[in-house]
Scaffold this active site. Structure first.
Site, mmCIF file in Angstrom:
data_model
loop_
_atom_site.group_PDB
_atom_site.id
_atom_site.type_symbol
_atom_site.label_atom_id
_atom_site.label_comp_id
_atom_site.label_asym_id
_atom_site.label_seq_id
_atom_site.Cartn_x
_atom_site.Cartn_y
_atom_site.Cartn_z
ATOM 1 C CG ASP A 130 -2.016 1.029 1.125
ATOM 2 O OD1 ASP A 130 -2.467 1.302 -0.001
ATOM 3 O OD2 ASP A 130 -2.438 1.556 2.160
ATOM 4 C CG HIS A 137 -5.171 10.736 2.369
ATOM 5 N ND1 HIS A 137 -6.276 10.680 3.179
ATOM 6 C CD2 HIS A 137 -4.287 9.822 2.874
ATOM 7 C CE1 HIS A 137 -6.097 9.773 4.122
ATOM 8 N NE2 HIS A 137 -4.899 9.240 3.966
ATOM 9 C CD GLU A 202 -6.780 4.801 4.353
ATOM 10 O OE1 GLU A 202 -6.337 5.507 5.272
ATOM 11 O OE2 GLU A 202 -6.073 4.003 3.703
ATOM 12 C CD GLU A 204 -5.479 2.898 -0.678
ATOM 13 O OE1 GLU A 204 -4.639 2.307 -1.395
ATOM 14 O OE2 GLU A 204 -5.419 2.918 0.567
ATOM 15 C CG ASP A 236 -5.807 -0.034 3.010
ATOM 16 O OD1 ASP A 236 -5.915 -1.233 3.321
ATOM 17 O OD2 ASP A 236 -4.868 0.681 3.396
ATOM 18 N NE ARG A 240 -8.633 6.850 8.960
ATOM 19 C CZ ARG A 240 -7.829 6.906 7.909
ATOM 20 N NH1 ARG A 240 -6.533 6.710 8.065
ATOM 21 N NH2 ARG A 240 -8.316 7.144 6.704
ATOM 22 C CD GLN A 243 -3.504 4.554 10.321
ATOM 23 O OE1 GLN A 243 -4.708 4.512 10.079
ATOM 24 N NE2 GLN A 243 -2.614 4.914 9.419
ATOM 25 C CE LYS A 256 -4.230 2.187 6.833
ATOM 26 N NZ LYS A 256 -5.013 2.912 5.836
ATOM 27 C CB THR A 260 -7.751 -4.717 1.490
ATOM 28 O OG1 THR A 260 -6.851 -4.313 2.524
ATOM 29 C CG2 THR A 260 -7.620 -3.771 0.307
ATOM 30 C CD GLU A 377 -8.436 12.934 3.492
ATOM 31 O OE1 GLU A 377 -7.979 13.807 2.746
ATOM 32 O OE2 GLU A 377 -8.687 11.760 3.136
#
Length: 450
Positions: A130, A137, A202, A204, A236, A240, A243, A256, A260, A377
């Site tokens: 990844d 971002h 996320e 991607e 993904d 949070r 993390q 993570k 996925t 975000e």
């Protein structure tokens, strides 16, 4: 990398498969590759055309002979390993077979209704990396964590990435089990253990590796583009809260590696040829990449004109028959580094990539607040919750929430092509069914995507 625009991209070309003409994802100009099982059958390679899937194993005798051995496998790795010229020959053959009426009678028996088929991961994914090439971002997250220095000094010098977990990559439609782990709340001196309370998506793109390289033999930047077999959509999922506690000093781990989600079809590099565009110029003052990461041809056509959208549907919204709400409208122009630069950097130390490996781009947010690729975000780390239909609000994802991605390559003068669904629901409570969505089969989701 020079990719040929030819008659297979002709906007006036149509198919005798009626549903392909005007299809939002799979017109004859696309012809994405995947693995499917027809009702009562075993997995085999197929190509999506409208709302049908053409069985490639059954028509191998009509396709380039050099590919025949690759079409017997229940995974696309051997096919992806072929040089781009061989994959292009396959595309040329399929475009001819599916556009010329003289082939219809012989091929009809080998078309299957996509809604009645089971889709599988398109390849055996040996490794997953990844990256973090979405500069908006990276800046937005940095502003939340380090307002004075949002981008760390290495960001504009190297494509940042980390090795992910290939075994937990799942297909669109598979439910996401809320992960459990450690988090540390600011007001507590010690961490607590339990389900993630800050589960996020996320947005991607996934980059499928075609030809690999031998150990100790880096892929030069000028050759890296031909190692890209195609793209898919990729979510993904990120815990949070986990993390924030675990990522120093070695980066993400349990936050993570639990799930996925990818879309089921590989939209080939050849299909995307008309949608290659120039990489965005670096802002004044940004450092010039080191020579091993710089190629003029890659800068001229190494980016993609792809629109990306994120929607959310909650349990309450579905009960009230409310349409999914858009959370983001982004695009692939958010990539600070190209796919070729990602591959060149990945292998410069002698690391070998193999066909079927998957690279994530990292979250693709735009500079606009309407194009943010994660709830972290959008809600400013939970400080500004999103208002949803029915009076609900979300800072992060709740059980029963369903996140959907769509992606379409668009460029004036060409027929748009899409990626199919990339959608999954957070399992929990009444929604939890191992390996599947409660109340909505994968086939249902595939039908709804069109």
């Amino acid at each position: 990398m020079a990719l040929t625009i030819d008659e297979t991209h002709d906007p006036v070309r149509t198919s005798w498969v009626g549903s392909a003409n005007g299809h939002p994802d799979f017109p004859i100009q696309n012809l994405p590759l995947g693995i499917f099982s027809p009702a009562g059958g075993d997995p085999r390679p197929g190509v999506a055309i409208g709302d049908q899937i053409l069985d490639l194993r059954a028509i191998a005798h009509l396709l380039p002979a050099i590919l025949n051995g690759s079409l017997a496998s229940p995974a696309l790795n051997a096919l992806l390993q072929h040089p781009a010229a061989d994959r292009n020959a396959l595309r040329q053959s399929l475009s001819c077979l599916l556009s010329e009426r003289r082939y219809e009678a012989g091929l009809r028996a080998h078309l299957h209704d996509a809604g009645r088929c089971r889709l599988h991961l398109p390849a055996r994914i040996g490794d997953y990396t990844d990256f973090y090439v979405g500069i908006h971002h990276a800046t937005n997250i940095g502003m939340l964590l380090r307002p004075d220095t949002p981008l760390l000094p290495n960001y504009k010098w190297i494509p940042i990435g980390y090795h992910g977990r290939a075994s937990s990559i799942r297909l669109s439609g598979d439910a996401v089990t809320r992960p459990t782990g450690q988090r540390r709340d600011p007001e507590r001196p010690q961490p607590v253990f339990g389900p993630s309370t800050r589960l996020d998506f996320e947005l991607e793109l996934g980059v499928w590796v075609g030809e690999g390289n031998m150990p100790g033999q880096p892929i030069a930047i000028g050759e890296a583009g031909r190692h890209v077999a195609g793209l898919c959509l990729l979510n993904d999922w990120s815990a949070r809260d986990f993390q924030a506690w675990e990522y120093q000093p070695l980066g993400p781990f349990l936050s993570k590696n639990f799930h996925t989600t990818i879309s089921p079809w590989i939209v080939t590099a050849e299909a995307l040829a008309p949608f290659r565009v120039a990489q965005a110029e670096r802002p004044a003052g940004d450092p010039a990449p080191l020579p091993y990461l710089w190629d003029e041809a890659d800068q001229a056509s190494g980016a993609f004109a792809i629109d990306l959208e994120v929607t959310i549907s909650t349990r309450l919204m579905r009960e009230r028959d409310l349409a999914p709400q858009r959370l983001s409208l982004s695009d692939a122009g958010a990539m600070y580094w190209t796919a070729a630069q990602m591959i060149a950097h990945h292998t410069v130390n002698g690391c070998n990539l193999e066909s079927g490996d998957l690279l994530g781009t990292g979250t693709l947010s735009t500079s606009s607040p309407l194009g943010l690729g994660s709830l972290m975000e959008i809600t400013r780390a939970g400080q500004a919750p999103v208002e949803l239909p029915g009076g609900e609000v979300r800072s992060f994802l709740a059980d029963g929430d369903e996140i959907g991605f769509t992606g379409r390559a668009r460029r004036e003068g060409f027929v748009p092509i899409g990626f199919g669904p990339c959608r999954a629901r957070i399992a929990g409570g009444a929604d939890w069914t191992p390996g599947a969505l409660s109340g909505a089969s994968r086939a249902d989701l595939l039908q709804k995507s069109s």
